[in-house]
Enzyme design. Sequence first.
Site, PDB file in Angstrom:
ATOM      1  N   ASP A  55       0.381  -2.809  -1.717  1.00 24.71           N
ATOM      2  CA  ASP A  55      -0.188  -1.539  -1.274  1.00 24.71           C
ATOM      3  C   ASP A  55      -0.950  -0.877  -2.417  1.00 24.71           C
ATOM      4  O   ASP A  55      -0.723  -1.166  -3.589  1.00 24.71           O
ATOM      5  CB  ASP A  55       0.917  -0.596  -0.785  1.00 24.71           C
ATOM      6  N   GLU A  56      -1.849   0.012  -2.057  1.00 27.29           N
ATOM      7  CA  GLU A  56      -2.557   0.871  -3.005  1.00 27.29           C
ATOM      8  C   GLU A  56      -3.081   0.092  -4.210  1.00 27.29           C
ATOM      9  O   GLU A  56      -2.861   0.462  -5.364  1.00 27.29           O
ATOM     10  CB  GLU A  56      -1.631   2.010  -3.452  1.00 27.29           C
TER      11      GLU A  56
END
Length: 549
Positions: free
Chosen positions: A198-199
């Site tokens: 993620d991210e």
Amino acid sequence: MTMSCLVKTRKLLSSVSFLVVISFLFFSILHTTDNKKHRRHSKLLKSEGKDVKMFIPPRRMVHFDLKGAPPKVSYFEKIFPMIKLAGGTDILIEWEDMFPYSGYLVNASSTAAYTEQEVRRIVELAEMNSLNVIPLIQTFGHMEHVLKLKEFSGLREDPNSPQTICPSRKEGFDVITEMISQVLKLHPKSTHIHIGCDEVYQLGQCSRCSAKGRKLAPAGPTSLSKKHVFFDHVQRVSEHIVDKYHIRPIIWDDMLRDVFRNDIDAYRLGELVDLMVWVYVEDIGQFVDSNRWETYSHAFPRIWAASAFKGAFGERLFIPNLNRHFNNHLSWLKVMERESGLAPSGKSIEFQGLLLAGWSRYDHFAVLCELLPVSIPSLILNLIATSDPLNLGSQVHNLLTCPPNLPHLTHRRLRQDPHQSDLRSCKFPGAELFGLVSSLQFYKSEAETLVRKLRIRGGWLTSYNIRHNFSSPSRLMPQNRQIQYLLKSLGEYKSNLTIAMSDFFETDTVDEWLEQNITPIRTVLQSLSKDISSVTARKDWPRRPVGLQ
């Protein structure tokens, strides 16, 4: 319906009104479909004699974010049975630097990391309570605990940021596979591993990744070539896990919210990984709309949802907002019901379950947010809300060991008091600390009120007064007495907190939390007191204009 059933139903409805029951049914659709394909996702409940079919996630997984305020092993022994009784089926452990890495990865571990024996004990405690254990290892973004180190700084995608590993360097892939190997060695029964992803804020920036992106997507724009770098890395890591360990990887979904199904299919991601769709606010559609659900439903046969019971509404919060977290879960169950096909207009997604995320920091460098012991009411409330909603009030009351005179939690009570400070009278593991931390708001508010009163609104302790040592003692000395009283009270409060926190955390965590939450209040009060003492010590004053003397 028999008379005994009617009595039982009336008793239920006397503690939780029908209106509240309907609220706790999470906007469920009243119908009696025989859709066998989704039968295992639903549960047939009774409310006022009516059959109510509603979505119940088949698995309810609890996330432990150990990169912040990791509890003592003894605390897991207390809360794992509660989690099981509240409807939990799995736990997701994000070890980060609390895992005892060895060899050339030894510095990726905190000096306060758990020992191998402690890791084995935590896993054993979970299994003793019939909770499946899934480890989480970040393998792309959020690798700060590794990339911050000098010896691994050359593996960064951006030399100035330790957030993302470069996926084009063999040495980086070797680090990831070694981490996976060491972690899975201590999780021999795990059927899944969460690999994060993620991210990934820095993507396709270095020369190697930029060239790889152009090669993977020669005809597309730069943004597309960067996504192909992402796909390629996830595919490579996932294939390694599937081929070597024969378990199923899970990834977060946010990096896929703007991509096409064809690109997902081209890298076999739906075949290789489970997708975990995370949204922690009340409006799920704000981040994942119906079009994205359609893409996900076709690309991924196995999808999880992810809500949050703490660590989602502010980097520096110290008590969860139970109402907001509860509403997040209500919204998720409505979405899961719709997308699973239980509702007439729904699509057909076979949700694997729901993760209840409990973040302790927003990233490796952030300060601590809500502690686990003070978040137990939110965790238990939302576990029961997603497993046994018709008995929500009584089940929460019983599992938190609340006194008989304390009213059961209802949606209305949550709206009136989102933090439910009255739960300090319960006896759950951490209730005393819950009560103490709840009182922190008093000290914060008192300090902020004094600053506004004396430095901003008042006319006797401004920067002008202090700079020229020119003020009225009679206006300030009574305020200083109040400040001294608060400082003494704050000192006693800190002592009580230290004792209570020590039951659950090691000294380094206690000291960190106190520095981040008590020290700023004390510093503000001491600064006010020092300035007041300075300007009131003067016994005579110059003629005006003051600044020209």
